[in-house]
Motif scaffolding. Sequence first.
Motif, PDB file in Angstrom:
ATOM      1  N   GLY A 208       0.775  -1.230   0.000  1.00  0.00           N
ATOM      2  CA  GLY A 208       0.000   0.000   0.000  1.00  0.00           C
ATOM      3  C   GLY A 208       0.807   1.280   0.000  1.00  0.00           C
ATOM      4  N   LEU A 209       2.131   1.208  -0.185  1.00  0.00           N
ATOM      5  CA  LEU A 209       2.932   2.428  -0.233  1.00  0.00           C
ATOM      6  C   LEU A 209       2.696   3.167  -1.550  1.00  0.00           C
ATOM      7  N   LEU A 210       2.751   4.486  -1.501  1.00  0.00           N
ATOM      8  CA  LEU A 210       2.601   5.276  -2.718  1.00  0.00           C
ATOM      9  C   LEU A 210       3.760   4.980  -3.664  1.00  0.00           C
ATOM     10  N   ASN A 211       3.477   4.927  -4.964  1.00  0.00           N
ATOM     11  CA  ASN A 211       4.487   4.549  -5.946  1.00  0.00           C
ATOM     12  C   ASN A 211       5.742   5.425  -5.909  1.00  0.00           C
ATOM     13  N   PRO A 212       5.622   6.763  -5.805  1.00  0.00           N
ATOM     14  CA  PRO A 212       6.838   7.589  -5.724  1.00  0.00           C
ATOM     15  C   PRO A 212       7.694   7.250  -4.503  1.00  0.00           C
ATOM     16  N   ILE A 213       7.063   6.882  -3.390  1.00  0.00           N
ATOM     17  CA  ILE A 213       7.809   6.522  -2.193  1.00  0.00           C
ATOM     18  C   ILE A 213       8.517   5.185  -2.406  1.00  0.00           C
ATOM     19  N   VAL A 214       7.849   4.228  -3.055  1.00  0.00           N
ATOM     20  CA  VAL A 214       8.470   2.936  -3.340  1.00  0.00           C
ATOM     21  C   VAL A 214       9.724   3.135  -4.197  1.00  0.00           C
ATOM     22  N   LYS A 215       9.615   3.968  -5.233  1.00  0.00           N
ATOM     23  CA  LYS A 215      10.768   4.225  -6.102  1.00  0.00           C
ATOM     24  C   LYS A 215      11.926   4.833  -5.318  1.00  0.00           C
ATOM     25  N   GLN A 216      11.617   5.748  -4.411  1.00  0.00           N
ATOM     26  CA  GLN A 216      12.668   6.380  -3.624  1.00  0.00           C
ATOM     27  C   GLN A 216      13.298   5.385  -2.645  1.00  0.00           C
ATOM     28  N   LEU A 217      12.482   4.544  -2.038  1.00  0.00           N
ATOM     29  CA  LEU A 217      13.003   3.554  -1.101  1.00  0.00           C
ATOM     30  C   LEU A 217      13.943   2.574  -1.800  1.00  0.00           C
ATOM     31  N   ARG A 218      13.626   2.222  -3.028  1.00  0.00           N
ATOM     32  CA  ARG A 218      14.517   1.336  -3.778  1.00  0.00           C
ATOM     33  C   ARG A 218      15.880   1.990  -3.994  1.00  0.00           C
ATOM     34  N   LYS A 219      15.876   3.283  -4.266  1.00  0.00           N
ATOM     35  CA  LYS A 219      17.142   4.010  -4.405  1.00  0.00           C
ATOM     36  C   LYS A 219      17.866   4.061  -3.065  1.00  0.00           C
ATOM     37  N   ASP A 220      17.128   4.297  -1.993  1.00  0.00           N
ATOM     38  CA  ASP A 220      17.737   4.415  -0.665  1.00  0.00           C
ATOM     39  C   ASP A 220      18.347   3.106  -0.177  1.00  0.00           C
ATOM     40  N   SER A 221      17.852   1.983  -0.680  1.00  0.00           N
ATOM     41  CA  SER A 221      18.328   0.687  -0.204  1.00  0.00           C
ATOM     42  C   SER A 221      19.671   0.295  -0.804  1.00  0.00           C
ATOM     43  N   VAL A 222      20.138   1.055  -1.804  1.00  0.00           N
ATOM     44  CA  VAL A 222      21.395   0.733  -2.489  1.00  0.00           C
ATOM     45  C   VAL A 222      22.568   1.337  -1.745  1.00  0.00           C
ATOM     46  N   ASP A 223      23.649   0.572  -1.641  1.00  0.00           N
ATOM     47  CA  ASP A 223      24.893   1.057  -1.043  1.00  0.00           C
ATOM     48  C   ASP A 223      25.422   2.188  -1.910  1.00  0.00           C
ATOM     49  N   VAL A 224      25.495   3.391  -1.358  1.00  0.00           N
ATOM     50  CA  VAL A 224      25.870   4.562  -2.160  1.00  0.00           C
ATOM     51  C   VAL A 224      27.293   4.460  -2.684  1.00  0.00           C
ATOM     52  N   LEU A 225      28.198   3.834  -1.927  1.00  0.00           N
ATOM     53  CA  LEU A 225      29.574   3.720  -2.390  1.00  0.00           C
ATOM     54  C   LEU A 225      29.678   2.742  -3.557  1.00  0.00           C
ATOM     55  N   ASP A 226      28.912   1.639  -3.505  1.00  0.00           N
ATOM     56  CA  ASP A 226      28.874   0.704  -4.628  1.00  0.00           C
ATOM     57  C   ASP A 226      28.289   1.369  -5.859  1.00  0.00           C
ATOM     58  N   GLU A 227      27.248   2.185  -5.630  1.00  0.00           N
ATOM     59  CA  GLU A 227      26.580   2.867  -6.735  1.00  0.00           C
ATOM     60  C   GLU A 227      27.533   3.830  -7.430  1.00  0.00           C
ATOM     61  N   GLU A 228      28.414   4.493  -6.649  1.00  0.00           N
ATOM     62  CA  GLU A 228      29.316   5.475  -7.214  1.00  0.00           C
ATOM     63  C   GLU A 228      30.395   4.876  -8.096  1.00  0.00           C
ATOM     64  N   VAL A 229      30.738   3.613  -7.879  1.00  0.00           N
ATOM     65  CA  VAL A 229      31.803   2.988  -8.653  1.00  0.00           C
ATOM     66  C   VAL A 229      31.267   2.229  -9.861  1.00  0.00           C
ATOM     67  N   LYS A 230      29.933   2.181 -10.035  1.00  0.00           N
ATOM     68  CA  LYS A 230      29.380   1.495 -11.192  1.00  0.00           C
ATOM     69  C   LYS A 230      29.727   2.293 -12.460  1.00  0.00           C
ATOM     70  N   PRO A 231      30.066   1.604 -13.552  1.00  0.00           N
ATOM     71  CA  PRO A 231      30.359   2.325 -14.805  1.00  0.00           C
ATOM     72  C   PRO A 231      29.121   3.037 -15.326  1.00  0.00           C
ATOM     73  N   LYS A 232      29.313   4.237 -15.811  1.00  0.00           N
ATOM     74  CA  LYS A 232      28.204   5.007 -16.361  1.00  0.00           C
ATOM     75  C   LYS A 232      27.901   4.578 -17.788  1.00  0.00           C
ATOM     76  N   ARG A 233      26.604   4.569 -18.110  1.00  0.00           N
ATOM     77  CA  ARG A 233      26.207   4.207 -19.472  1.00  0.00           C
ATOM     78  C   ARG A 233      26.325   5.437 -20.372  1.00  0.00           C
ATOM     79  N   ASP A 234      26.698   5.176 -21.602  1.00  0.00           N
ATOM     80  CA  ASP A 234      26.787   6.282 -22.557  1.00  0.00           C
ATOM     81  C   ASP A 234      25.414   6.722 -23.016  1.00  0.00           C
TER      82      ASP A 234
END
Length: 234
Positions: A208-234
């Motif tokens: 029952g969570l609002l969709n925008p909140i679900v999307k944000q929570l998925r982003k929040d659940s990611v390790d920010v340091l791991d996310e920063e070292v991922k290769p960027k897509r062109d």
Amino acid sequence: MKAALKLGFTALGLILIVIGIGGMVVYTQVERYASRSIGEMLGTSFDSTAHVESISVAPGKKAIILNDVTLYNPEKFKEGEALTCKRVVVQLDLMSLLGESPTIDQLSFIGTDVFYRHEILDGTNIGALAKKFERAASIDPSKFVVKKVLCKDARVSFSSNLIPKADMDLNLVTVELDSLDNGKPVSGAEVTSIFLRSIVRETLTINGLLNPIVKQLRKDSVDVLDEEVKPKRD
């Protein structure tokens, strides 16, 4: 920032020594000092305001107890509490205290309330705090081996500026983690970040969570340091 961290963890170290040698005569003075300095350390170092009402010792359980812990919202969010906990029980392996990395047999969060605040432009308060603790881990001098983290039936509530009256029903989540970082020593800031991200992941199971909140929570659940070292897509 480093000075504040050193102050807080020096106070914590004093309490560990008190437990290890049974020197209860100086306990009361150490308790007052540590309660104040740990709260100041959290607030100064991690861009949020924290408060620890008191610290007590449970020699029979080989534990120190942080009583009435409050973590407030970071900047850019509506003023208020982000997380409160009646007790944080730190059960120790006393024989490890003389080593480089003391072992915490179990870290228990008892009577926990999580107050999510969702802001359209800034995400969630819990996610923001997790990222700040994660980035602070690189300068945190504390190192612990943490065998288990347990937070049972934490009460989770939401508010948002997405729509008026966006408060949602109270829900319960449980976090149970074993052998943090595969048994490697971790800093106090890293433990906190892992714990907060784990709460976010468990929150995603709520219906029952609002969709925008679900999307944000998925982003929040990611390790920010791991996310920063991922290769960027062109």
